[in-house]
Every structure is written in C-alpha cells, then in structure tokens.
Write a protein that holds these residues in place. Structure first.
Motif, PDB file in Angstrom:
ATOM      1  N   GLY A 130       8.212  43.794 -73.107  1.00 36.27           N
ATOM      2  CA  GLY A 130       8.255  42.612 -73.968  1.00 36.27           C
ATOM      3  C   GLY A 130       9.188  42.752 -75.140  1.00 36.27           C
ATOM      4  N   PHE A 131      10.054  43.737 -75.095  1.00 34.55           N
ATOM      5  CA  PHE A 131      10.992  44.019 -76.189  1.00 34.55           C
ATOM      6  C   PHE A 131      11.807  42.791 -76.580  1.00 34.55           C
ATOM      7  CE2 PHE A 131      15.549  45.058 -76.734  1.00 34.55           C
ATOM      8  CZ  PHE A 131      15.510  45.621 -77.999  1.00 34.55           C
ATOM      9  N   ALA A 132      12.244  42.006 -75.596  1.00 38.35           N
ATOM     10  CA  ALA A 132      13.111  40.850 -75.865  1.00 38.35           C
ATOM     11  C   ALA A 132      12.403  39.764 -76.665  1.00 38.35           C
ATOM     12  CB  ALA A 132      13.640  40.272 -74.558  1.00 38.35           C
ATOM     13  N   HIS A 133      11.071  39.768 -76.668  1.00 40.75           N
ATOM     14  CA  HIS A 133      10.324  38.727 -77.394  1.00 40.75           C
ATOM     15  C   HIS A 133      10.130  39.065 -78.870  1.00 40.75           C
ATOM     16  CE1 HIS A 133       9.299  36.567 -73.707  1.00 40.75           C
ATOM     17  NE2 HIS A 133       8.988  37.735 -73.166  1.00 40.75           N
ATOM     18  N   MET A 134      10.520  40.253 -79.282  1.00 39.75           N
ATOM     19  CA  MET A 134      10.214  40.696 -80.648  1.00 39.75           C
ATOM     20  C   MET A 134      11.302  40.312 -81.637  1.00 39.75           C
ATOM     21  SD  MET A 134       8.199  44.296 -80.148  1.00 39.75           S
ATOM     22  CE  MET A 134       7.626  44.211 -81.841  1.00 39.75           C
ATOM     23  N   GLU A 135      11.670  39.048 -81.636  1.00 43.17           N
ATOM     24  CA  GLU A 135      12.572  38.503 -82.639  1.00 43.17           C
ATOM     25  C   GLU A 135      11.769  37.627 -83.588  1.00 43.17           C
ATOM     26  OE1 GLU A 135      15.873  36.509 -80.904  1.00 43.17           O
ATOM     27  OE2 GLU A 135      16.835  38.357 -80.204  1.00 43.17           O
ATOM     28  N   PHE A 136      12.202  37.560 -84.845  1.00 43.06           N
ATOM     29  CA  PHE A 136      11.494  36.753 -85.829  1.00 43.06           C
ATOM     30  C   PHE A 136      12.494  36.147 -86.807  1.00 43.06           C
ATOM     31  CE2 PHE A 136      11.755  41.075 -87.452  1.00 43.06           C
ATOM     32  CZ  PHE A 136      12.156  40.907 -88.756  1.00 43.06           C
ATOM     33  N   GLU A 137      12.052  35.137 -87.530  1.00 46.64           N
ATOM     34  CA  GLU A 137      12.893  34.489 -88.538  1.00 46.64           C
ATOM     35  C   GLU A 137      12.535  35.018 -89.918  1.00 46.64           C
ATOM     36  OE1 GLU A 137      14.017  30.029 -90.259  1.00 46.64           O
ATOM     37  OE2 GLU A 137      12.036  30.428 -89.401  1.00 46.64           O
ATOM     38  N   ALA A 138      13.551  35.417 -90.665  1.00 43.88           N
ATOM     39  CA  ALA A 138      13.381  35.765 -92.082  1.00 43.88           C
ATOM     40  C   ALA A 138      13.994  34.628 -92.898  1.00 43.88           C
ATOM     41  CB  ALA A 138      14.063  37.088 -92.397  1.00 43.88           C
ATOM     42  N   VAL A 179      16.715  43.290 -90.023  1.00 43.45           N
ATOM     43  CA  VAL A 179      17.299  41.984 -90.361  1.00 43.45           C
ATOM     44  C   VAL A 179      18.758  42.268 -90.704  1.00 43.45           C
ATOM     45  CG1 VAL A 179      17.142  39.909 -91.782  1.00 43.45           C
ATOM     46  CG2 VAL A 179      15.071  41.242 -91.295  1.00 43.45           C
ATOM     47  N   PRO A 180      19.689  42.132 -89.756  1.00 42.86           N
ATOM     48  CA  PRO A 180      21.072  42.605 -89.932  1.00 42.86           C
ATOM     49  C   PRO A 180      21.769  42.101 -91.189  1.00 42.86           C
ATOM     50  CG  PRO A 180      20.695  41.967 -87.654  1.00 42.86           C
ATOM     51  CD  PRO A 180      19.489  41.546 -88.421  1.00 42.86           C
ATOM     52  N   GLN A 181      21.531  40.858 -91.589  1.00 49.41           N
ATOM     53  CA  GLN A 181      22.240  40.305 -92.735  1.00 49.41           C
ATOM     54  C   GLN A 181      21.623  40.689 -94.076  1.00 49.41           C
ATOM     55  OE1 GLN A 181      22.465  36.175 -90.794  1.00 49.41           O
ATOM     56  NE2 GLN A 181      24.352  36.234 -91.996  1.00 49.41           N
ATOM     57  N   PHE A 226      17.607  33.908 -91.492  1.00 47.34           N
ATOM     58  CA  PHE A 226      18.266  35.074 -90.929  1.00 47.34           C
ATOM     59  C   PHE A 226      17.454  35.629 -89.763  1.00 47.34           C
ATOM     60  CE2 PHE A 226      18.901  35.232 -95.641  1.00 47.34           C
ATOM     61  CZ  PHE A 226      20.168  34.659 -95.625  1.00 47.34           C
ATOM     62  N   MET A 227      18.152  36.089 -88.754  1.00 44.63           N
ATOM     63  CA  MET A 227      17.497  36.622 -87.576  1.00 44.63           C
ATOM     64  C   MET A 227      16.998  38.041 -87.822  1.00 44.63           C
ATOM     65  SD  MET A 227      19.024  37.632 -83.840  1.00 44.63           S
ATOM     66  CE  MET A 227      19.644  39.133 -84.577  1.00 44.63           C
ATOM     67  N   GLY A 228      15.761  38.294 -87.434  1.00 46.74           N
ATOM     68  CA  GLY A 228      15.211  39.638 -87.468  1.00 46.74           C
ATOM     69  C   GLY A 228      14.775  40.034 -86.072  1.00 46.74           C
ATOM     70  N   LYS A 229      14.705  41.330 -85.818  1.00 51.13           N
ATOM     71  CA  LYS A 229      14.361  41.764 -84.466  1.00 51.13           C
ATOM     72  C   LYS A 229      13.860  43.197 -84.477  1.00 51.13           C
ATOM     73  CE  LYS A 229      17.710  42.600 -81.640  1.00 51.13           C
ATOM     74  NZ  LYS A 229      18.909  42.437 -80.808  1.00 51.13           N
ATOM     75  N   ASN A 230      13.332  43.588 -83.339  1.00 55.45           N
ATOM     76  CA  ASN A 230      13.017  44.983 -83.064  1.00 55.45           C
ATOM     77  C   ASN A 230      14.244  45.581 -82.391  1.00 55.45           C
ATOM     78  OD1 ASN A 230      12.047  47.459 -82.178  1.00 55.45           O
ATOM     79  ND2 ASN A 230      10.863  46.564 -80.491  1.00 55.45           N
ATOM     80  N   SER A 231      14.873  46.553 -83.028  1.00 60.78           N
ATOM     81  CA  SER A 231      16.099  47.129 -82.474  1.00 60.78           C
ATOM     82  C   SER A 231      15.847  48.415 -81.699  1.00 60.78           C
ATOM     83  CB  SER A 231      17.104  47.415 -83.606  1.00 60.78           C
ATOM     84  OG  SER A 231      16.575  48.366 -84.516  1.00 60.78           O
ATOM     85  N   ASN A 232      14.568  48.724 -81.469  1.00 59.52           N
ATOM     86  CA  ASN A 232      14.229  49.921 -80.699  1.00 59.52           C
ATOM     87  C   ASN A 232      13.497  49.505 -79.429  1.00 59.52           C
ATOM     88  OD1 ASN A 232      13.880  52.935 -80.476  1.00 59.52           O
ATOM     89  ND2 ASN A 232      11.723  52.332 -80.491  1.00 59.52           N
ATOM     90  N   LEU A 258      31.217  41.937 -73.968  1.00 60.16           N
ATOM     91  CA  LEU A 258      30.628  42.945 -74.838  1.00 60.16           C
ATOM     92  C   LEU A 258      30.373  42.386 -76.229  1.00 60.16           C
ATOM     93  CD1 LEU A 258      29.792  45.902 -75.342  1.00 60.16           C
ATOM     94  CD2 LEU A 258      32.172  46.374 -75.950  1.00 60.16           C
ATOM     95  N   LEU A 259      31.346  41.667 -76.775  1.00 57.58           N
ATOM     96  CA  LEU A 259      31.202  41.101 -78.116  1.00 57.58           C
ATOM     97  C   LEU A 259      30.132  40.026 -78.151  1.00 57.58           C
ATOM     98  CD1 LEU A 259      34.921  40.877 -79.278  1.00 57.58           C
ATOM     99  CD2 LEU A 259      33.189  42.545 -79.975  1.00 57.58           C
ATOM    100  N   SER A 260      30.047  39.224 -77.078  1.00 59.08           N
ATOM    101  CA  SER A 260      29.017  38.183 -77.042  1.00 59.08           C
ATOM    102  C   SER A 260      27.629  38.793 -76.975  1.00 59.08           C
ATOM    103  CB  SER A 260      29.248  37.259 -75.839  1.00 59.08           C
ATOM    104  OG  SER A 260      29.126  37.996 -74.622  1.00 59.08           O
ATOM    105  N   GLY A 261      27.499  39.949 -76.361  1.00 56.65           N
ATOM    106  CA  GLY A 261      26.210  40.618 -76.270  1.00 56.65           C
ATOM    107  C   GLY A 261      25.862  41.389 -77.520  1.00 56.65           C
ATOM    108  N   CYS A 262      26.810  41.558 -78.424  1.00 60.54           N
ATOM    109  CA  CYS A 262      26.572  42.320 -79.655  1.00 60.54           C
ATOM    110  C   CYS A 262      26.640  41.425 -80.878  1.00 60.54           C
ATOM    111  CB  CYS A 262      27.600  43.449 -79.781  1.00 60.54           C
ATOM    112  SG  CYS A 262      27.538  44.657 -78.449  1.00 60.54           S
ATOM    113  N   SER A 263      26.279  40.145 -80.711  1.00 65.46           N
ATOM    114  CA  SER A 263      26.390  39.202 -81.825  1.00 65.46           C
ATOM    115  C   SER A 263      25.532  39.631 -83.006  1.00 65.46           C
ATOM    116  CB  SER A 263      25.982  37.801 -81.359  1.00 65.46           C
ATOM    117  OG  SER A 263      24.661  37.811 -80.839  1.00 65.46           O
ATOM    118  N   SER A 264      24.326  40.187 -82.724  1.00 67.04           N
ATOM    119  CA  SER A 264      23.464  40.629 -83.820  1.00 67.04           C
ATOM    120  C   SER A 264      24.087  41.768 -84.598  1.00 67.04           C
ATOM    121  CB  SER A 264      22.097  41.058 -83.269  1.00 67.04           C
ATOM    122  OG  SER A 264      22.233  42.132 -82.368  1.00 67.04           O
TER     123      SER A 264
END
Length: 312
Positions: A213-221, A175-177, A202-208, A17-23
C-alpha cells in the motif's frame, strides 16, 4: 536513420525518467527555509560537478585534437618522458580540495536543517505528531486537541516540529517543498523541523517503500495564514467528532482510508513512544486533559517526572 534510433530512445527514456521523478524535482522549488537550504546545497553540488565535467571534456577534446594521428606525423614515436611531479601533485590536490569543499557545505547544511531555521529560534514551535500506519498518516495536534488523517494544515511563518513514529513498518515522512525526509519508526520518535513561508498546498508522501500500500501514502500539507489556521482549528473543534479508541483501532486495521478529522487525539489513550532523537517526550497540555477539560492527576505526575528528568 539507424543512427537516430538509439538517440531517440535515449530522449524518450529521459522524458519518462523525469516524469516519474516529479516529486524529486519539487526540491528545486522550495517554499521554506529548510527546503531552501537543501535546494542551495543540491544546486551548488551540481555546479561543482558540472565544472569538473567541463574541465575534463575540454582537456579530452584538446588531447584528441592536438595528439591525433595524421599523415603528417605518421611513424612518429614520442620520446620517453619521466612523470611530472607538479602535474601529479596538481591532479591529486584538486580532487582533495573539491571533496573538502563539498564536505564542509554538506556538514553545515545538514546541521542547519536539523535545527529550527535561522530567524525562527525565538518562536514557540507548533508540535504535530505524525504517525504512520498501513497505509495512512495520522496527524495529532496536542496543543489544539485535534487530529487529522491523510492531510495536515499548518500556519505560515511559524516553526513546525513534527514528531515522527510508526504503527508498523518503517516509513519516511517527506514534504519536498518544505524540507527533507526523515524516518518514522515504531519504538522511537524522530523530530523534523520545518517552516512554510508561503501559503499553498504541498504534496507529502512516504518516501520509503514499506509494502503493497506504499503508493497510497500521500497526503496534503496545506500552509495557511495564521488567521485561517486558527479559524480551521476552531471549526474542527466545533464540528468534528471525537476520536475514540475503538475508532482508532478500526483506522489502524483499515488498509486505505480517505481524509478524516477529529476533535480529539489518539495520544490520550495511545501515547507516542517515549524519547525523541534520544531526547524527551512531550505530550502537550492537551495530552493530559480529559474530555471535560480537567487535568488528570496521573498524567500530571508523569509530566512532572519527565520535566525533572529533563533538568537532570
């Protein structure tokens, strides 16, 4: 040995669970004042909840120990006791106080993160339009007249005003951070104020969840020093190709693309929806300029009318 099975399974499940919630754990490693406010609120709430659990468990163990059945009190029948008004009042008031405290902290922190962070109010924010499409992010810089896809560079120690909207289903910019998430929708513009006080990626993503293709919506900030950011902007202007309407339509139709960079923005021919949180739409000077650097008169009239509406 059989008793260890469920315990082992519990720890394995916890690790997974923790490994899957790293973001989500990144929110506890803030790199800006907005994220710091949210992190402090989360930690404070956890401390309050831990205190409540501690009191409950201590009372639970005390009651089990003090009033447990033994051979010494076998056959004992406790006398009938009427309820204590003071005890009932105490265990009613304490939860109310806890809820009030958490409510005040939550309201104050929510109000703080909705505005420009304290200490940065006098600085002009860098406006970046962040629009989503299936399954990518478009970042338009109207002041610089450049655009990126699937990555965004920002200067440190300067307020950033992200203006969010979507070409398609509702997404959530996060962008969680640097700060919390906010929705991007097709018919309106939402504002998100962030500041990066540390350089870094920093990692950015679509959290909704918004489709296959939801998994591809990550980006770098990428947070850069002001000097490095200015140099990057100049490099983009001098080396990147311009974004044409045909190229943009192709981007919208292509499900998954990599990082791309352009020396113009799609706001020139496909402006953002009007309104930001019920407010007003600003395209910036770069929105009203054509490729020759001259100001288009129709755009100037539109901007003047919007300025008048703001004053009203």
């Amino acid at each position: 040995m059989k008793k260890r099975g469920p315990l082992l399974l519990f720890f394995i499940s916890l690790i997974m669970l923790l490994s899957g919630c790293s973001s989500k754990l990144l929110v506890l490693d803030p790199k800006g004042p907005v994220a710091k406010t949210q992190s402090n609120t989360i930690i404070f709430s956890m401390i309050v909840m831990a205190g409540v659990l501690l009191v409950v468990y201590v009372l639970y163990i005390y009651m089990l120990t003090k009033y447990r059945a033994t051979k010494a009190n076998e056959g004992y029948e406790p006398p009938h006791i009427e309820g204590s008004k003071w005890l009932e009042l105490t265990w009613t008031i304490i939860p109310v106080i806890i809820v009030v405290i958490l409510s005040v902290v939550t309201v104050r922190s929510t109000n703080a993160v909705e505005n420009v962070p304290v200490g940065y109010e006098d600085q002009k924010p860098l406006v970046i339009y962040a629009s989503s499409s299936d399954w990518k992010w478009h970042f338009s810089y109207p002041e610089e007249g450049i655009e990126t896809v699937n990555y965004v560079n920002i200067p440190t120690n300067r307020p950033i005003e992200f203006r969010l909207y979507a070409f398609g289903p509702i997404t959530s910019f996060w962008v969680p951070q640097l700060g919390g998430q906010k929705y991007a929708m097709s018919d309106m513009v939402n504002k998100l104020n962030l500041v990066a006080e540390h350089e870094g990626s920093f990692m950015g993503k679509n959290s909704n969840f918004s489709g296959k293709g939801f998994a591809h919506m990550e980006f770098e900030a990428l947070a850069q020093s002001p000097a490095d950011y200015t140099k990057w902007v100049e490099d983009v202007k001098n080396t990147a190709a311009k974004l044409t309407e045909e190229e943009f339509d192709k981007l919208l139709d292509t499900p998954v693309v990599g990082r791309k960079t352009y020396s113009s923005t799609h706001l020139e021919f496909r402006p953002a929806p009007e309104g930001a949180n019920g407010g007003h739409h600003h395209g910036g000077d770069a929105d009203a300029k054509d490729n020759t650097g001259t100001m288009d008169h129709s755009n100037m009239e539109d901007m003047d009318s919007m300025d008048h509406s703001q004053h009203e």
